[in-house]
Design a protein around this motif. Sequence first.
Motif, PDB file in Angstrom:
ATOM      1  N   ASN A   1      18.321   6.896  70.955  1.00 55.64           N
ATOM      2  CA  ASN A   1      19.463   6.016  70.742  1.00 55.64           C
ATOM      3  C   ASN A   1      19.857   5.372  72.058  1.00 55.64           C
ATOM      4  OD1 ASN A   1      20.215   6.597  67.907  1.00 55.64           O
ATOM      5  ND2 ASN A   1      20.405   8.671  68.708  1.00 55.64           N
ATOM      6  N   VAL A   2      20.104   4.077  72.022  1.00 57.16           N
ATOM      7  CA  VAL A   2      20.592   3.366  73.196  1.00 57.16           C
ATOM      8  C   VAL A   2      22.098   3.216  73.025  1.00 57.16           C
ATOM      9  CG1 VAL A   2      20.470   1.235  74.536  1.00 57.16           C
ATOM     10  CG2 VAL A   2      18.399   2.173  73.476  1.00 57.16           C
ATOM     11  N   VAL A   3      22.854   3.678  74.032  1.00 59.97           N
ATOM     12  CA  VAL A   3      24.307   3.652  73.964  1.00 59.97           C
ATOM     13  C   VAL A   3      24.878   3.004  75.217  1.00 59.97           C
ATOM     14  CG1 VAL A   3      24.441   5.708  72.497  1.00 59.97           C
ATOM     15  CG2 VAL A   3      24.521   5.966  74.958  1.00 59.97           C
ATOM     16  N   SER A   4      26.095   2.524  75.105  1.00 56.09           N
ATOM     17  CA  SER A   4      26.784   1.944  76.256  1.00 56.09           C
ATOM     18  C   SER A   4      27.097   3.054  77.254  1.00 56.09           C
ATOM     19  CB  SER A   4      28.078   1.279  75.799  1.00 56.09           C
ATOM     20  OG  SER A   4      28.859   0.919  76.917  1.00 56.09           O
ATOM     21  N   ASP A   5      26.932   2.758  78.542  1.00 52.55           N
ATOM     22  CA  ASP A   5      27.269   3.766  79.548  1.00 52.55           C
ATOM     23  C   ASP A   5      28.728   3.648  79.993  1.00 52.55           C
ATOM     24  OD1 ASP A   5      27.345   1.561  81.242  1.00 52.55           O
ATOM     25  OD2 ASP A   5      25.698   2.220  82.527  1.00 52.55           O
ATOM     26  N   GLY A   6      29.466   2.709  79.399  1.00 52.86           N
ATOM     27  CA  GLY A   6      30.873   2.538  79.721  1.00 52.86           C
ATOM     28  C   GLY A   6      31.116   1.738  80.992  1.00 52.86           C
ATOM     29  N   LYS A   7      30.056   1.281  81.626  1.00 51.10           N
ATOM     30  CA  LYS A   7      30.180   0.527  82.882  1.00 51.10           C
ATOM     31  C   LYS A   7      29.491  -0.830  82.770  1.00 51.10           C
ATOM     32  CE  LYS A   7      29.812   4.927  85.227  1.00 51.10           C
ATOM     33  NZ  LYS A   7      28.917   5.790  85.976  1.00 51.10           N
ATOM     34  N   GLY A   8      29.264  -1.294  81.549  1.00 52.89           N
ATOM     35  CA  GLY A   8      28.600  -2.566  81.342  1.00 52.89           C
ATOM     36  C   GLY A   8      27.095  -2.449  81.187  1.00 52.89           C
ATOM     37  N   GLY A   9      26.568  -1.248  81.289  1.00 52.61           N
ATOM     38  CA  GLY A   9      25.135  -1.030  81.141  1.00 52.61           C
ATOM     39  C   GLY A   9      24.849  -0.168  79.917  1.00 52.61           C
ATOM     40  N   PHE A  10      23.638   0.344  79.856  1.00 54.07           N
ATOM     41  CA  PHE A  10      23.215   1.145  78.715  1.00 54.07           C
ATOM     42  C   PHE A  10      22.425   2.346  79.188  1.00 54.07           C
ATOM     43  CE2 PHE A  10      23.606  -3.259  77.503  1.00 54.07           C
ATOM     44  CZ  PHE A  10      24.442  -3.173  76.415  1.00 54.07           C
ATOM     45  N   SER A  11      22.414   3.384  78.379  1.00 51.35           N
ATOM     46  CA  SER A  11      21.573   4.540  78.658  1.00 51.35           C
ATOM     47  C   SER A  11      20.863   4.934  77.369  1.00 51.35           C
ATOM     48  CB  SER A  11      22.394   5.705  79.218  1.00 51.35           C
ATOM     49  OG  SER A  11      23.282   6.205  78.252  1.00 51.35           O
ATOM     50  N   THR A  12      19.745   5.625  77.534  1.00 50.06           N
ATOM     51  CA  THR A  12      18.965   6.052  76.390  1.00 50.06           C
ATOM     52  C   THR A  12      19.149   7.555  76.203  1.00 50.06           C
ATOM     53  OG1 THR A  12      17.340   4.333  76.821  1.00 50.06           O
ATOM     54  CG2 THR A  12      16.643   6.126  75.386  1.00 50.06           C
ATOM     55  N   GLU A  13      19.585   7.941  75.009  1.00 49.85           N
ATOM     56  CA  GLU A  13      19.767   9.350  74.678  1.00 49.85           C
ATOM     57  C   GLU A  13      18.654   9.769  73.731  1.00 49.85           C
ATOM     58  OE1 GLU A  13      23.713   9.781  73.090  1.00 49.85           O
ATOM     59  OE2 GLU A  13      24.624   9.622  75.070  1.00 49.85           O
ATOM     60  N   LEU A  14      18.040  10.909  74.024  1.00 51.55           N
ATOM     61  CA  LEU A  14      16.961  11.453  73.203  1.00 51.55           C
ATOM     62  C   LEU A  14      17.426  12.736  72.529  1.00 51.55           C
ATOM     63  CD1 LEU A  14      14.141  11.187  75.898  1.00 51.55           C
ATOM     64  CD2 LEU A  14      14.685   9.526  74.122  1.00 51.55           C
ATOM     65  N   THR A  15      16.929  12.980  71.332  1.00 54.68           N
ATOM     66  CA  THR A  15      17.167  14.251  70.653  1.00 54.68           C
ATOM     67  C   THR A  15      15.849  14.717  70.060  1.00 54.68           C
ATOM     68  OG1 THR A  15      17.742  13.162  68.575  1.00 54.68           O
ATOM     69  CG2 THR A  15      19.568  13.708  70.050  1.00 54.68           C
ATOM     70  N   GLN A  16      15.689  16.024  69.997  1.00 52.84           N
ATOM     71  CA  GLN A  16      14.487  16.585  69.387  1.00 52.84           C
ATOM     72  C   GLN A  16      14.773  18.002  68.922  1.00 52.84           C
ATOM     73  OE1 GLN A  16      10.914  16.624  71.802  1.00 52.84           O
ATOM     74  NE2 GLN A  16       9.658  17.399  70.129  1.00 52.84           N
ATOM     75  N   THR A  17      14.206  18.342  67.782  1.00 57.24           N
ATOM     76  CA  THR A  17      14.241  19.703  67.272  1.00 57.24           C
ATOM     77  C   THR A  17      12.807  20.139  67.055  1.00 57.24           C
ATOM     78  OG1 THR A  17      16.368  19.352  66.194  1.00 57.24           O
ATOM     79  CG2 THR A  17      15.049  21.205  65.408  1.00 57.24           C
ATOM     80  N   GLY A  18      12.456  21.301  67.598  1.00 60.96           N
ATOM     81  CA  GLY A  18      11.095  21.801  67.435  1.00 60.96           C
ATOM     82  C   GLY A  18      10.911  23.119  68.155  1.00 60.96           C
ATOM     83  N   ASP A  19       9.642  23.529  68.265  1.00 63.53           N
ATOM     84  CA  ASP A  19       9.299  24.798  68.897  1.00 63.53           C
ATOM     85  C   ASP A  19       8.953  24.590  70.362  1.00 63.53           C
ATOM     86  OD1 ASP A  19       9.584  26.237  66.508  1.00 63.53           O
ATOM     87  OD2 ASP A  19       7.519  25.798  65.917  1.00 63.53           O
ATOM     88  N   VAL A  20       9.435  25.495  71.199  1.00 69.04           N
ATOM     89  CA  VAL A  20       9.090  25.471  72.616  1.00 69.04           C
ATOM     90  C   VAL A  20       7.614  25.853  72.727  1.00 69.04           C
ATOM     91  CG1 VAL A  20       9.487  26.551  74.864  1.00 69.04           C
ATOM     92  CG2 VAL A  20      11.433  26.058  73.362  1.00 69.04           C
ATOM     93  N   THR A  21       6.815  24.972  73.376  1.00 66.53           N
ATOM     94  CA  THR A  21       5.386  25.266  73.563  1.00 66.53           C
ATOM     95  C   THR A  21       5.071  25.621  75.011  1.00 66.53           C
ATOM     96  OG1 THR A  21       4.878  22.923  73.886  1.00 66.53           O
ATOM     97  CG2 THR A  21       4.672  23.801  71.634  1.00 66.53           C
ATOM     98  N   ALA A  22       5.944  25.255  75.934  1.00 66.38           N
ATOM     99  CA  ALA A  22       5.777  25.607  77.343  1.00 66.38           C
ATOM    100  C   ALA A  22       7.148  25.564  78.007  1.00 66.38           C
ATOM    101  CB  ALA A  22       4.829  24.638  78.045  1.00 66.38           C
TER     102      ALA A  22
END
Length: 157
Positions: A79-100
């Motif tokens: 998801n790309v969201v506003s950083d509140g300062k006129g720019g944007f940041s990318t937020e990632l989410t993931q659900t799964g198994d730890v492999t390392a």
Amino acid sequence: MTVEQQPVWGTPAEHSKTWSTRTTVAAVGIAAALAAVGGVVVYAATGGSGDGHAGGPPGWGGGGPGGPGGSQRSLHGENVVSDGKGGFSTELTQTGDVTAVTDTSVTVRSQDGYSHTYVLNTDTRKPPQPLQTGTQVSIRATEQGGAATATMVMPAR
């Protein structure tokens, strides 16, 4: 003949009704309960971060099977969201198994085969017990310059 006077529409009645103490206390109690519930809803929607962002995508934090609308838990998303300062940041989410896992990174593989490695640092919120391979987790991260830094790693529900 006498003319009976009718009250004019919109004028106050001679004896306006007032609330009793009991009615006032009940109204204040209901208002306080609604305010408390509203606060809980806002806290849950922002993930308790207080940064004004709503929580992550559907499935982050409990939208699993049988949740609202019968939606399934999200495996991974961006998801790309506003950083509140006129720019944007990318937020990632993931659900799964730890492999390392190391002291500075964790790799997670989702059910659909998607695998991603996340940087762990001192700001990353982690569970009290050490991460281990095979453990199912949900990750929230930010991406900058191609590197994904985990902001939170928690056991999946």
